[in-house]
Design a protein around this motif. Structure first.
Motif, PDB file in Angstrom:
ATOM      1  N   THR A  70      11.370 -18.515  -1.772  1.00 36.71           N
ATOM      2  CA  THR A  70      11.179 -17.856  -3.067  1.00 36.71           C
ATOM      3  C   THR A  70       9.737 -18.390  -3.015  1.00 36.71           C
ATOM      4  OG1 THR A  70      12.057 -19.923  -3.885  1.00 36.71           O
ATOM      5  CG2 THR A  70      13.742 -18.365  -4.362  1.00 36.71           C
ATOM      6  N   PRO A  71       9.191 -18.218  -4.460  1.00 33.25           N
ATOM      7  CA  PRO A  71       7.815 -17.758  -4.131  1.00 33.25           C
ATOM      8  C   PRO A  71       6.894 -19.495  -4.585  1.00 33.25           C
ATOM      9  CG  PRO A  71       8.309 -16.559  -5.386  1.00 33.25           C
ATOM     10  CD  PRO A  71       9.188 -16.463  -5.095  1.00 33.25           C
ATOM     11  N   ALA A  72       8.737 -19.957  -5.791  1.00 38.43           N
ATOM     12  CA  ALA A  72       8.339 -21.403  -5.322  1.00 38.43           C
ATOM     13  C   ALA A  72       9.140 -22.523  -4.391  1.00 38.43           C
ATOM     14  CB  ALA A  72       9.439 -21.825  -6.940  1.00 38.43           C
ATOM     15  N   SER A  73       9.532 -22.039  -3.840  1.00 37.13           N
ATOM     16  CA  SER A  73      10.111 -22.980  -1.838  1.00 37.13           C
ATOM     17  C   SER A  73       9.199 -23.064  -1.650  1.00 37.13           C
ATOM     18  CB  SER A  73      11.369 -22.503  -2.042  1.00 37.13           C
ATOM     19  OG  SER A  73      10.801 -20.821  -0.858  1.00 37.13           O
ATOM     20  N   ASP A  74       9.234 -24.351  -0.634  1.00 36.12           N
ATOM     21  CA  ASP A  74       8.514 -24.489   0.355  1.00 36.12           C
ATOM     22  C   ASP A  74       8.612 -23.611   1.674  1.00 36.12           C
ATOM     23  OD1 ASP A  74       7.099 -26.680  -1.150  1.00 36.12           O
ATOM     24  OD2 ASP A  74       8.364 -27.913  -0.497  1.00 36.12           O
ATOM     25  N   TRP A  75       8.029 -23.669   2.874  1.00 41.41           N
ATOM     26  CA  TRP A  75       7.911 -22.816   3.836  1.00 41.41           C
ATOM     27  C   TRP A  75       9.265 -23.461   4.861  1.00 41.41           C
ATOM     28  CZ3 TRP A  75       6.563 -18.185   5.418  1.00 41.41           C
ATOM     29  CH2 TRP A  75       4.909 -17.988   4.267  1.00 41.41           C
ATOM     30  N   GLU A  76       9.913 -22.933   4.980  1.00 42.96           N
ATOM     31  CA  GLU A  76      11.151 -23.624   5.960  1.00 42.96           C
ATOM     32  C   GLU A  76      11.107 -22.938   7.206  1.00 42.96           C
ATOM     33  OE1 GLU A  76      14.902 -23.745   4.419  1.00 42.96           O
ATOM     34  OE2 GLU A  76      14.293 -23.808   1.982  1.00 42.96           O
ATOM     35  N   THR A  77      11.244 -24.571   8.558  1.00 48.08           N
ATOM     36  CA  THR A  77      11.273 -23.584   9.619  1.00 48.08           C
ATOM     37  C   THR A  77      12.687 -22.756   9.717  1.00 48.08           C
ATOM     38  OG1 THR A  77       9.208 -24.786  10.842  1.00 48.08           O
ATOM     39  CG2 THR A  77      11.295 -24.191  12.050  1.00 48.08           C
ATOM     40  N   VAL A  78      13.054 -21.533  10.686  1.00 49.03           N
ATOM     41  CA  VAL A  78      13.815 -20.862  11.196  1.00 49.03           C
ATOM     42  C   VAL A  78      13.934 -21.539  12.813  1.00 49.03           C
ATOM     43  CG1 VAL A  78      15.069 -18.591  11.573  1.00 49.03           C
ATOM     44  CG2 VAL A  78      13.196 -19.684   9.480  1.00 49.03           C
ATOM     45  N   VAL A  79      13.135 -21.573  13.421  1.00 52.09           N
ATOM     46  CA  VAL A  79      12.876 -21.133  15.044  1.00 52.09           C
ATOM     47  C   VAL A  79      12.057 -22.014  15.477  1.00 52.09           C
ATOM     48  CG1 VAL A  79      13.068 -19.047  15.295  1.00 52.09           C
ATOM     49  CG2 VAL A  79      13.995 -20.117  17.014  1.00 52.09           C
ATOM     50  N   SER A  80      11.873 -22.516  16.980  1.00 51.27           N
ATOM     51  CA  SER A  80      10.492 -22.938  17.373  1.00 51.27           C
ATOM     52  C   SER A  80      10.394 -22.517  18.712  1.00 51.27           C
ATOM     53  CB  SER A  80       9.686 -24.199  17.202  1.00 51.27           C
ATOM     54  OG  SER A  80       9.930 -24.672  15.759  1.00 51.27           O
ATOM     55  N   LYS A  81       9.579 -22.269  19.693  1.00 53.43           N
ATOM     56  CA  LYS A  81       9.892 -21.997  20.672  1.00 53.43           C
ATOM     57  C   LYS A  81       8.596 -22.443  21.229  1.00 53.43           C
ATOM     58  CE  LYS A  81      10.312 -19.844  24.808  1.00 53.43           C
ATOM     59  NZ  LYS A  81      11.080 -19.871  25.614  1.00 53.43           N
ATOM     60  N   THR A  82       9.206 -23.269  22.877  1.00 56.80           N
ATOM     61  CA  THR A  82       7.663 -24.530  23.378  1.00 56.80           C
ATOM     62  C   THR A  82       7.765 -23.008  24.290  1.00 56.80           C
ATOM     63  OG1 THR A  82       8.168 -26.390  21.779  1.00 56.80           O
ATOM     64  CG2 THR A  82       6.772 -26.087  23.734  1.00 56.80           C
ATOM     65  N   ASN A  83       5.764 -22.958  25.090  1.00 56.56           N
ATOM     66  CA  ASN A  83       6.060 -23.687  26.376  1.00 56.56           C
ATOM     67  C   ASN A  83       4.905 -24.402  27.018  1.00 56.56           C
ATOM     68  OD1 ASN A  83       7.146 -20.502  26.526  1.00 56.56           O
ATOM     69  ND2 ASN A  83       5.857 -19.185  26.720  1.00 56.56           N
ATOM     70  N   TYR A  84       5.243 -24.774  28.518  1.00 59.31           N
ATOM     71  CA  TYR A  84       4.126 -25.845  28.542  1.00 59.31           C
ATOM     72  C   TYR A  84       3.005 -25.030  29.644  1.00 59.31           C
ATOM     73  CZ  TYR A  84       7.771 -28.579  26.851  1.00 59.31           C
ATOM     74  OH  TYR A  84       8.247 -29.640  25.122  1.00 59.31           O
ATOM     75  N   SER A  85       2.057 -26.378  29.093  1.00 65.47           N
ATOM     76  CA  SER A  85       1.337 -25.951  30.513  1.00 65.47           C
ATOM     77  C   SER A  85       0.998 -27.090  31.309  1.00 65.47           C
ATOM     78  CB  SER A  85      -0.066 -25.065  30.744  1.00 65.47           C
ATOM     79  OG  SER A  85      -1.566 -24.786  31.221  1.00 65.47           O
ATOM     80  N   ILE A  86       0.465 -27.452  32.314  1.00 66.05           N
ATOM     81  CA  ILE A  86       0.307 -28.395  33.515  1.00 66.05           C
ATOM     82  C   ILE A  86      -0.924 -28.255  33.841  1.00 66.05           C
ATOM     83  CG2 ILE A  86       0.752 -29.941  35.635  1.00 66.05           C
ATOM     84  CD1 ILE A  86       3.275 -28.473  36.198  1.00 66.05           C
ATOM     85  N   VAL A  87      -1.799 -29.182  33.562  1.00 64.93           N
ATOM     86  CA  VAL A  87      -3.008 -29.368  33.462  1.00 64.93           C
ATOM     87  C   VAL A  87      -3.577 -30.378  34.205  1.00 64.93           C
ATOM     88  CG1 VAL A  87      -5.301 -30.157  31.858  1.00 64.93           C
ATOM     89  CG2 VAL A  87      -3.176 -29.313  30.954  1.00 64.93           C
ATOM     90  N   PHE A  88      -4.966 -30.185  35.591  1.00 66.50           N
ATOM     91  CA  PHE A  88      -5.511 -31.349  36.195  1.00 66.50           C
ATOM     92  C   PHE A  88      -6.690 -30.842  36.005  1.00 66.50           C
ATOM     93  CE2 PHE A  88      -6.113 -32.900  39.970  1.00 66.50           C
ATOM     94  CZ  PHE A  88      -5.705 -34.630  40.190  1.00 66.50           C
ATOM     95  N   ILE A  89      -7.310 -31.824  35.486  1.00 71.16           N
ATOM     96  CA  ILE A  89      -8.789 -31.268  35.100  1.00 71.16           C
ATOM     97  C   ILE A  89      -9.436 -30.520  34.853  1.00 71.16           C
ATOM     98  CG2 ILE A  89     -11.088 -31.820  37.069  1.00 71.16           C
ATOM     99  CD1 ILE A  89      -9.354 -34.438  36.987  1.00 71.16           C
ATOM    100  N   VAL A  90      -8.902 -29.363  34.404  1.00 66.33           N
ATOM    101  CA  VAL A  90      -9.912 -28.275  34.700  1.00 66.33           C
ATOM    102  C   VAL A  90      -8.403 -27.572  34.293  1.00 66.33           C
ATOM    103  CG1 VAL A  90     -11.052 -26.103  34.631  1.00 66.33           C
ATOM    104  CG2 VAL A  90     -11.749 -27.908  35.643  1.00 66.33           C
TER     105      VAL A  90
END
Length: 275
Positions: free
Chosen positions: A195-215
């Motif tokens: 609703t216009p008066a409500s806060d934002w609610e999280t429905v779903v999240s998706k995560t990807n990862y990247s392995i970092v080494f130096i660059v």
């Protein structure tokens, strides 16, 4: 001479207006071509692969050039054993609901991307980048349509209450440079304001990862997901990208952003059932 000319004109006119009947001796004035046979079939044009279809163009956004004169044409693809129909923009497989003219679906492109700067010293820290705007202009060649009328002046808003399939895809661009080793997390979150008066609610999240080494030079990172959700009329949707790092660093800088290419970054919604 005039009589011969008139006769030729009448014969030619009759030939243009005549109906062609195959497999039957009964002519129908409701068709130009009528095929009737209970044993034999009709073989339409076919191709071994879609790259041989008319108007194929590998450099086009949807790999086909726009050509209104070909609208309604059919061709059979032997590779996946199904017919394709041309809609003026691309060839669409018969087993797939056509998104362009599907009245209960929208696919929105990004009108404004965001930048996410990061800094690492000991541990990584990334600054909040906000939310990309999914208000790009409709473009049928890129299958960007808003048949559900989700786009408002500055928000994505559901007009009809119901059960929706919502799909999100977003490409993260950029990388890091410096003395750093660890893992960078690329997170994509779908949020709803019911609703216009409500806060934002999280429905779903998706995560990807990247392995970092130096660059971090592994190229673009894509996060995507689909979720079925019940939404009331007036609910707003937004997508929030985030980046965090568990890398250990003696000092490194990173600059990330979101790609606005419609083929890989979009928000799609389909109304399954209206309330």
């Amino acid at each position: 001479m005039k009589k011969i000319t008139l006769l030729m004109v009448l014969i030619f006119h009759y030939a243009l207006m005549a109906q062609v009947t195959i497999g039957s001796d009964i002519v129908s004035n409701r068709n130009i071509v009528k095929v009737q046979d209970g044993v034999k079939g009709v073989i339409l044009p076919y191709s071994n692969i879609y790259t041989s279809f008319p108007r194929y163009n590998a450099s086009a956004p949807d790999v086909f050039d726009d050509y209104p004169n070909l609208v309604g044409s059919l061709i059979y693809n032997k590779n996946d054993e199904q017919y394709y129909k041309y809609d003026g923009y691309a060839w669409n497989p018969s087993r797939q609901i056509q998104g362009i003219y599907q009245p209960r679906a929208s696919r929105l492109g990004i009108s404004s991307g965001i930048s996410i700067p990061c800094i690492s010293f000991g541990i990584g820290f990334c600054f909040a980048g906000g939310s990309p705007g999914y208000l790009a202009a409709d473009n049928r060649s890129q299958v960007l349509v808003d048949n559900l009328l989700l786009k408002n002046a500055s928000s994505v808003t559901v007009k009809a209450a119901g059960i929706y399939d919502v799909g999100v895809a977003l490409v993260f661009t950029g990388g890091s440079f410096g003395a750093v080793a660890g893992v960078t997390e690329f997170k994509l979150t779908l949020q709803v304001k019911y609703t216009p008066a409500s806060d934002w609610e999280t429905v779903v999240s998706k995560t990807n990862y990247s392995i970092v080494f130096i660059v971090d030079t592994q190229g673009n990172k894509t996060s995507s997901f689909a979720q079925t959700i019940s939404l009331p009329a007036g609910a707003e949707l937004r997508v929030v990208p985030a980046i965090s790092s568990t890398a250990i660093s003696g000092g490194a800088l990173a600059a990330y952003g979101t790609d606005t290419n419609a083929s890989s970054s979009y928000l799609a919604a389909r109304l399954i059932k209206a309330y």
